[in-house]
Design a protein around this motif. Structure first.
Motif, short mmCIF file in Angstrom:
data_model
loop_
_atom_site.label_atom_id
_atom_site.label_comp_id
_atom_site.label_asym_id
_atom_site.label_seq_id
_atom_site.Cartn_x
_atom_site.Cartn_y
_atom_site.Cartn_z
N SER A 1 1.49 22.76 2.24
CA SER A 1 1.64 23.04 0.80
C SER A 1 3.26 23.09 0.69
O SER A 1 3.83 23.09 -0.57
CB SER A 1 1.33 24.33 0.56
OG SER A 1 1.90 25.46 0.97
N ARG A 2 4.14 23.53 1.67
CA ARG A 2 5.63 23.58 1.39
C ARG A 2 6.30 22.23 1.89
O ARG A 2 7.31 21.92 2.08
CB ARG A 2 6.15 24.62 2.30
CG ARG A 2 5.56 26.05 2.01
CD ARG A 2 5.76 26.24 0.76
NE ARG A 2 6.89 26.71 0.26
CZ ARG A 2 7.50 27.17 -1.07
NH1 ARG A 2 6.67 27.31 -1.88
NH2 ARG A 2 8.78 27.46 -1.48
N ARG A 3 5.52 21.17 2.38
CA ARG A 3 5.92 19.64 2.60
C ARG A 3 6.67 19.61 4.03
O ARG A 3 7.39 18.81 4.19
CB ARG A 3 6.96 19.25 1.41
CG ARG A 3 6.72 19.63 -0.06
CD ARG A 3 5.65 19.43 -0.51
NE ARG A 3 5.69 19.72 -1.91
CZ ARG A 3 4.96 20.08 -2.68
NH1 ARG A 3 3.72 20.81 -2.09
NH2 ARG A 3 5.12 20.45 -3.98
N MET B 1 -4.07 14.73 1.78
CA MET B 1 -4.48 15.49 0.32
C MET B 1 -3.00 16.23 -0.28
O MET B 1 -2.72 15.73 -1.39
CB MET B 1 -5.51 16.48 0.51
CG MET B 1 -5.69 17.45 -0.72
SD MET B 1 -6.86 16.25 -1.83
CE MET B 1 -7.15 17.53 -3.09
N GLU B 2 -2.29 16.75 0.50
CA GLU B 2 -1.15 17.29 0.33
C GLU B 2 0.09 16.42 0.16
O GLU B 2 0.84 16.73 -0.85
CB GLU B 2 -0.69 18.36 1.39
CG GLU B 2 -1.41 19.56 1.40
CD GLU B 2 -1.76 20.41 0.28
OE1 GLU B 2 -0.88 20.74 -0.61
OE2 GLU B 2 -2.87 20.56 -0.24
N THR B 3 0.05 15.29 0.75
CA THR B 3 1.07 14.49 0.08
C THR B 3 0.63 13.85 -0.88
O THR B 3 1.56 13.27 -1.91
CB THR B 3 1.16 13.25 1.47
OG1 THR B 3 1.46 13.84 2.86
CG2 THR B 3 2.41 12.21 1.20
N GLU C 1 2.19 30.08 12.33
CA GLU C 1 2.13 29.94 11.02
C GLU C 1 1.05 29.13 10.48
O GLU C 1 0.83 28.05 11.12
CB GLU C 1 3.60 29.43 10.42
CG GLU C 1 3.56 29.40 8.93
CD GLU C 1 3.43 30.70 8.25
OE1 GLU C 1 2.09 31.20 7.87
OE2 GLU C 1 3.98 31.52 8.06
N SER C 2 0.54 29.29 9.45
CA SER C 2 -0.55 28.76 8.66
C SER C 2 -0.26 27.12 8.44
O SER C 2 0.65 26.81 7.64
CB SER C 2 -1.09 29.09 7.58
OG SER C 2 -2.10 28.09 6.79
N PRO C 3 -1.17 26.29 9.17
CA PRO C 3 -0.75 24.78 8.84
C PRO C 3 -0.80 24.55 7.24
O PRO C 3 -0.07 23.54 7.01
CB PRO C 3 -1.86 23.96 9.69
CG PRO C 3 -2.18 24.98 10.86
CD PRO C 3 -2.08 26.37 10.14
#
Length: 496
Positions: free
Chosen positions: A215-217, A246-248, A208-210
């Protein structure tokens, strides 16, 4: 109840992840995913290329199928018009269920399209097949552009995007044009099912895409998947760290501003200057793609070449132009040796000069066979140039320019303009040619392409070698330094 991470605890989390994670090389997993994406893109090229076979047959009233010119134009354009529905469907599935399922479901729709088309006998059955096919190819077209960027590193992203978005579809289109000149279009339809069936099965076995996981935490799953794809080199670890940080940070910001749902984040983006700047840039990019006439040629190749050469025996002409499109697509792979801006603008403006020369030569043609070859060679040279620079690079830019968690939805919005423009180019194609001729059509398109390139010359920075996070931060805060932007309170609120 979830609470925002402090910068200290976030850094500790990153370090713990790095120490706990397995260190595995990612070549095999990446090759499998990228190979699958190339096959799916080849299938997309087949869909557009096979449309030329169908349209040519319908115009000749083969099998006793009697359709008006307006009905045939509608059938040809529906494949593009319904793309916008595919944009929305692909965005929803990819956001909610992951990148793998979005490819499988869309490929299943392609298979259904081929079955309906094979059995089509009247106008409404052709329309149904084009609606299903348009939705499917719209979803796959967008997913290929954006998801490929998520499975590649910053150093190889442009190279693999060129391969997947340009070379593979060009090969699929050329292959089906040749087969379509030899076999009946219904036989071609049966052959076309094969790559679609494979494309529906193999995404199930992908990593699955990292980026989607982040983005889904799902940060731990993200770092595991990332290392399966990219290994644990210094550059890949840096890219992973930027992705997690960045996502966090965006997750924390969303909690603080009560904007976790995607719809709320979209509403916030609508209020930001960067969103409208990117949307405007995408409009100019869409205008270039529509004016470049690649899709028109892909869908109506045999029709165009019969008109340009004045002969119905266009197999050699078709082979020439398709071969040059593939050559141009392969040349685009040399982007690894030059900058994005250099390749984009040098080939883009050169293509405009060639198509202007073609317009004049076609206007003053003398009906001799050698002049037909001159015109076809100029057209082929034009497609070499646009396939070696503008087309693959614009796809790459689309994959980079929008924020990770919103990019599929934002492109669904801007994609409406693209679908309208492309649909109009195909639907109005016979009427425009009747009114101003091929020379007038391509001269007009050259003007549109020049204006679009001029705008991008001013607005688009050099992004080669930059991570998706660095590019995202640049458009939001005018700074490529992710660490610096995240460390300043006055720029933190820009990251959503």
């Amino acid at each position: 109840m979830l609470t925002p991470l402090t910068s200290a605890s976030a850094f500790a989390l990153y370090q713990a992840m790095l120490l706990r994670s397995p260190r595995t090389p990612g070549d095999s997993a990446k090759v499998f995913v990228l190979g699958s994406l190339n096959l799916i893109s080849l299938s997309n090229g087949i869909i557009f290329g096979q449309a030329a076979c169908v349209i040519s047959s319908l115009q000749k009233n083969e099998e006793g199928i009697q359709l008006t010119e307006g009905q045939i134009s509608l059938i040809a354009s529906l494949l593009i018009i319904t793309n916008v529905l595919g944009f929305g469907l692909g965005a929803f599935i990819a956001d909610k269920f992951g990148r793998r399922w979005s490819f499988s479901i869309s490929s299943i729709l392609v298979v259904i399209n081929w079955i309906v088309l094979y059995r089509a006998k009247d106008f409404y059955e052709f329309v149904l097949s084009r609606i299903i096919g348009g939705i499917a190819v719209g979803a796959l077209w967008k997913l290929v552009i954006f998801v490929t960027a998520e499975y590649t590193s910053s150093k190889t992203r442009a190279f693999f995007l060129n391969m997947v978005t340009t070379v593979s579809p060009a090969i699929g289109t050329a292959l089906i044009h040749v087969i379509g000149n030899i076999l009946h279009w219904r036989t071609v339809t049966l052959i076309s099912i094969i790559p679609s069936v494979i494309g529906a099965v193999i995404p199930y076995f992908w990593v699955e895409s990292p980026h989607w996981l982040a983005s889904r935490r799902k940060f731990e799953e993200c770092q595991t998947a990332f290392r399966k794809l990219h290994g644990n080199t210094t550059n890949s670890e840096r890219e992973l760290l930027l992705l997690l940080k960045m996502e966090t940070a965006k997750f924390n910001n969303a909690i603080e501003t009560n904007s976790e749902p995607t719809f709320k984040r979209l509403l916030i983006a609508f209020k930001r200057k960067y969103f409208w700047e990117l949307l405007l840039m995408s409009m100019f990019m869409h205008a270039y793609i529509a004016a470049g006439s690649k899709l028109v040629f892909t869908s109506l190749a045999m029709v165009m070449l019969k008109d340009i050469t004045g002969t119905s025996d266009v197999l050699l002409f078709t082979l020439l132009v398709d071969s040059f499109m593939i050559i141009g697509s392969c040349i685009s792979l040399f982007i690894r040796k030059t900058s994005v801006r250099t390749l984009l603008f040098s080939t883009g403006f050169a293509a405009n000069v060639v198509i202007v020369i073609f317009s004049f030569c076609f206007y003053f043609r003398n009906g001799q066979t050698y002049f037909n070859w001159i015109n076809v060679c100029l057209l082929a040279m034009f497609f070499i140039l646009v396939n070696s620079g503008p087309y693959p690079l614009l796809d790459a830019i689309f994959s980079e320019m929008f924020p990770l968690e919103l990019k599929l939805y934002i492109f669904s919005i801007s994609g409406v303009v693209l679908v309208v423009l492309l649909s109009l180019t195909i639907f109005l194609f016979p009427y425009i040619v009747n009114a101003i001729g091929y020379h007038g059509l391509f001269l007009m398109n050259a003007g549109i392409m020049t204006i679009s390139l001029g705008y991008m010359w001013v607005k688009w920075p050099e992004t080669k070698g930059r991570t998706l996070q660095e590019i995202e931060v640049y458009f939001k805060a005018n700074n490529f330094d992710v660490e610096e932007v995240l460390s300043k309170e006055q720029t933190m609120n820009l990251i959503i």
